[in-house]
Design a protein around this motif. Structure first.
Motif, PDB file in Angstrom:
ATOM      1  N   ASN A  15       0.832  -1.197   0.000  1.00 32.53           N
ATOM      2  CA  ASN A  15       0.000   0.000   0.000  1.00 32.53           C
ATOM      3  C   ASN A  15       0.870   1.250   0.000  1.00 32.53           C
ATOM      4  N   HIS A  16       1.792   1.327   0.957  1.00 39.82           N
ATOM      5  CA  HIS A  16       2.661   2.494   0.990  1.00 39.82           C
ATOM      6  C   HIS A  16       3.990   2.212   1.677  1.00 39.82           C
ATOM      7  N   ILE A  17       4.920   3.118   1.422  1.00 41.66           N
ATOM      8  CA  ILE A  17       6.206   3.096   2.100  1.00 41.66           C
ATOM      9  C   ILE A  17       6.288   4.378   2.905  1.00 41.66           C
ATOM     10  N   ILE A  32       3.897   6.848  -1.546  1.00 38.74           N
ATOM     11  CA  ILE A  32       5.055   7.209  -0.725  1.00 38.74           C
ATOM     12  C   ILE A  32       4.519   8.186   0.310  1.00 38.74           C
ATOM     13  N   GLU A  33       4.730   7.851   1.560  1.00 37.84           N
ATOM     14  CA  GLU A  33       4.135   8.621   2.640  1.00 37.84           C
ATOM     15  C   GLU A  33       5.241   9.306   3.443  1.00 37.84           C
ATOM     16  N   LEU A  34       5.370  10.609   3.222  1.00 37.48           N
ATOM     17  CA  LEU A  34       6.353  11.391   3.982  1.00 37.48           C
ATOM     18  C   LEU A  34       5.716  11.725   5.317  1.00 37.48           C
ATOM     19  N   HIS A  47      10.864   4.288   7.227  1.00 39.11           N
ATOM     20  CA  HIS A  47      10.345   3.984   8.559  1.00 39.11           C
ATOM     21  C   HIS A  47       9.586   2.668   8.574  1.00 39.11           C
ATOM     22  N   HIS A  48       8.720   2.460   7.575  1.00 37.46           N
ATOM     23  CA  HIS A  48       7.975   1.203   7.527  1.00 37.46           C
ATOM     24  C   HIS A  48       7.451   0.918   6.133  1.00 37.46           C
ATOM     25  N   ILE A  49       7.069  -0.332   5.920  1.00 32.69           N
ATOM     26  CA  ILE A  49       6.410  -0.745   4.682  1.00 32.69           C
ATOM     27  C   ILE A  49       5.025  -1.251   5.065  1.00 32.69           C
ATOM     28  N   ALA A  50       4.019  -0.797   4.328  1.00 35.63           N
ATOM     29  CA  ALA A  50       2.635  -1.168   4.645  1.00 35.63           C
ATOM     30  C   ALA A  50       2.044  -2.020   3.532  1.00 35.63           C
ATOM     31  N   PHE A  51       1.407  -3.107   3.941  1.00 34.92           N
ATOM     32  CA  PHE A  51       0.803  -4.037   2.998  1.00 34.92           C
ATOM     33  C   PHE A  51      -0.713  -4.025   3.132  1.00 34.92           C
ATOM     34  N   THR A  83       6.674  -3.279   9.960  1.00 37.86           N
ATOM     35  CA  THR A  83       5.704  -3.673   8.955  1.00 37.86           C
ATOM     36  C   THR A  83       4.301  -3.311   9.413  1.00 37.86           C
ATOM     37  N   GLU A  84       3.570  -2.693   8.515  1.00 39.54           N
ATOM     38  CA  GLU A  84       2.189  -2.303   8.803  1.00 39.54           C
ATOM     39  C   GLU A  84       1.270  -3.109   7.893  1.00 39.54           C
ATOM     40  N   ILE A  85       0.127  -3.494   8.420  1.00 36.74           N
ATOM     41  CA  ILE A  85      -0.897  -4.046   7.538  1.00 36.74           C
ATOM     42  C   ILE A  85      -2.099  -3.108   7.612  1.00 36.74           C
TER      43      ILE A  85
HETATM   44 ZN    ZN Z   1       1.908   3.642   7.265  1.00 35.14          ZN
END
Ligand code: ZN
Length: 133
Positions: free
Chosen positions: A6-8, A53-55, A77-81, A127-129
């Motif tokens: 979803n986002h980084i 891409i989430e700043l 910071h994290h990777i979101a799935f 890691t985020e879901i």
């Molecule tokens: Zn996030």
């Protein structure tokens, strides 16, 4: 089931400066802005293909992002799935021994429910879901 990225999330000290910097690289026109009080962050995001891409800039000193920057500096910071069922994925991951930061989904940006897995359980990658409400 986790279906796609979803986002980084990228931790930044100065959101406005980062937006200008990333505009030079990706030439995006639209930026989505949002403050997530729950997480103590101010976010600016833009799309690259299907991925955001989430700043992310901290809004207070005790926010997890502020602590991250203090410890490690700016950076990924994290990777979101994306998940099609956040509750069943959390239960499944817990059962397999993955350490969860959030046992229950919480409100996140983009009107999503989110939960973080502990980096100790994921080779150091926070890691985020997430699932759309
Ligand atoms: Zn996030």
């Amino acid at each position: 089931m986790l279906t796609s990225i979803n986002h980084i999330g990228i931790a930044v000290k100065d959101l406005e400066a980062s937006i200008e910097l990333f505009k030079k690289i990706f030439q995006f026109a639209d930026v989505h802005r949002e403050v997530v009080e729950e997480q103590g962050v101010s976010i600016a995001s833009f799309k690259v293909g299907d991925v955001l891409i989430e700043l992310t800039q901290p809004t207070r000193d005790d926010s997890p992002i502020a602590k991250f920057i203090e410890k490690k500096g700016e950076g990924i910071h994290h990777i979101a799935f994306n998940t099609d069922n956040i509750n069943s994925d959390l239960a499944r991951l817990k059962e397999t021994g993955i350490q969860l930061i959030n046992e229950e989904p919480r409100p996140g940006a983009h009107d999503m429910l989110i939960a973080f897995l502990h980096p100790k359980s994921t080779n150091g990658v926070l890691t985020e879901i997430c699932q759309h409400k």
